[in-house]
Scaffold this motif. Sequence first.
Motif, short mmCIF file in Angstrom:
data_model
loop_
_atom_site.label_atom_id
_atom_site.label_comp_id
_atom_site.label_asym_id
_atom_site.label_seq_id
_atom_site.Cartn_x
_atom_site.Cartn_y
_atom_site.Cartn_z
N SER A 54 0.85 -1.20 0.00
CA SER A 54 0.00 0.00 0.00
C SER A 54 0.88 1.25 0.00
N PRO A 55 0.35 2.35 -0.53
CA PRO A 55 1.12 3.61 -0.51
C PRO A 55 1.57 4.02 0.89
N LEU A 62 10.33 2.60 3.27
CA LEU A 62 11.43 3.53 3.01
C LEU A 62 12.16 3.87 4.32
N ILE A 63 11.41 4.14 5.36
CA ILE A 63 12.02 4.46 6.66
C ILE A 63 12.84 3.27 7.16
N GLY A 69 18.35 -0.32 7.81
CA GLY A 69 19.09 -1.11 6.83
C GLY A 69 18.33 -2.35 6.39
N ALA A 70 17.01 -2.22 6.27
CA ALA A 70 16.15 -3.36 5.94
C ALA A 70 15.33 -3.05 4.70
N ALA A 89 11.49 -7.20 5.19
CA ALA A 89 12.07 -6.03 5.88
C ALA A 89 12.63 -6.49 7.23
N VAL A 90 12.10 -5.99 8.35
CA VAL A 90 12.63 -6.35 9.67
C VAL A 90 11.85 -7.48 10.33
N TRP A 91 10.94 -8.12 9.61
CA TRP A 91 10.12 -9.18 10.19
C TRP A 91 10.44 -10.53 9.58
N ARG A 92 10.18 -11.55 10.36
CA ARG A 92 10.25 -12.94 9.89
C ARG A 92 8.92 -13.60 10.20
#
Length: 181
Positions: A54-55, A62-63, A69-70, A89-92
């Motif tokens: 989603s937008p 982006l953040i 660094g993800a 990203a930062v999740w698994r």
Amino acid sequence: MFSITQDDVPENALLCTYRGGLRPERWGGSGDCFSVAVDRVTSLTEFVFAFYTSPVFRIERLILRLLAGAPSTDAEARWLAERSGTSFAVWRVGERAATQLLMCDRYERTRSWFGVVPLKDGRTLLQFGSAVASGSDHRSAARTARGNLFRVLLRFHVMYSQVLLHAAKRGVMRNRPEGRR
């Protein structure tokens, strides 16, 4: 906001029942659940993909790329949604079921949960929730400071969760399968 309701976390939600990770005793105390109905049958795959692409969530991506660094891509969101990917990203992935997905952050501090519930009238209830690990520090001054900050952040979290779910609903409705337009 946007016909979204805040509900109790369902008892069978992976957000309540999952006990994996480094410190399972820190989970299960609190969590939230936001729900919205869509006017068609929707799969968990469609919901998760619409959410992460989603937008609004692209801004979070982006953040996370810049500050944590993800990086993440739409292709990775698709792999995750289609059960091929195990992280984003930062999740698994903590656990999956046919109608639920639980994501755990790499720091073991938060969890995000997605659920789809078929409704009798051909609609689907989209559910999104999250939980924060309980703290282990019992010093009262630190606990009070964290409590005050938590209350402020909680207001933002509630609003942001509703905005994210609304954006995912729009994505689901925009990306209807062929033949259902």
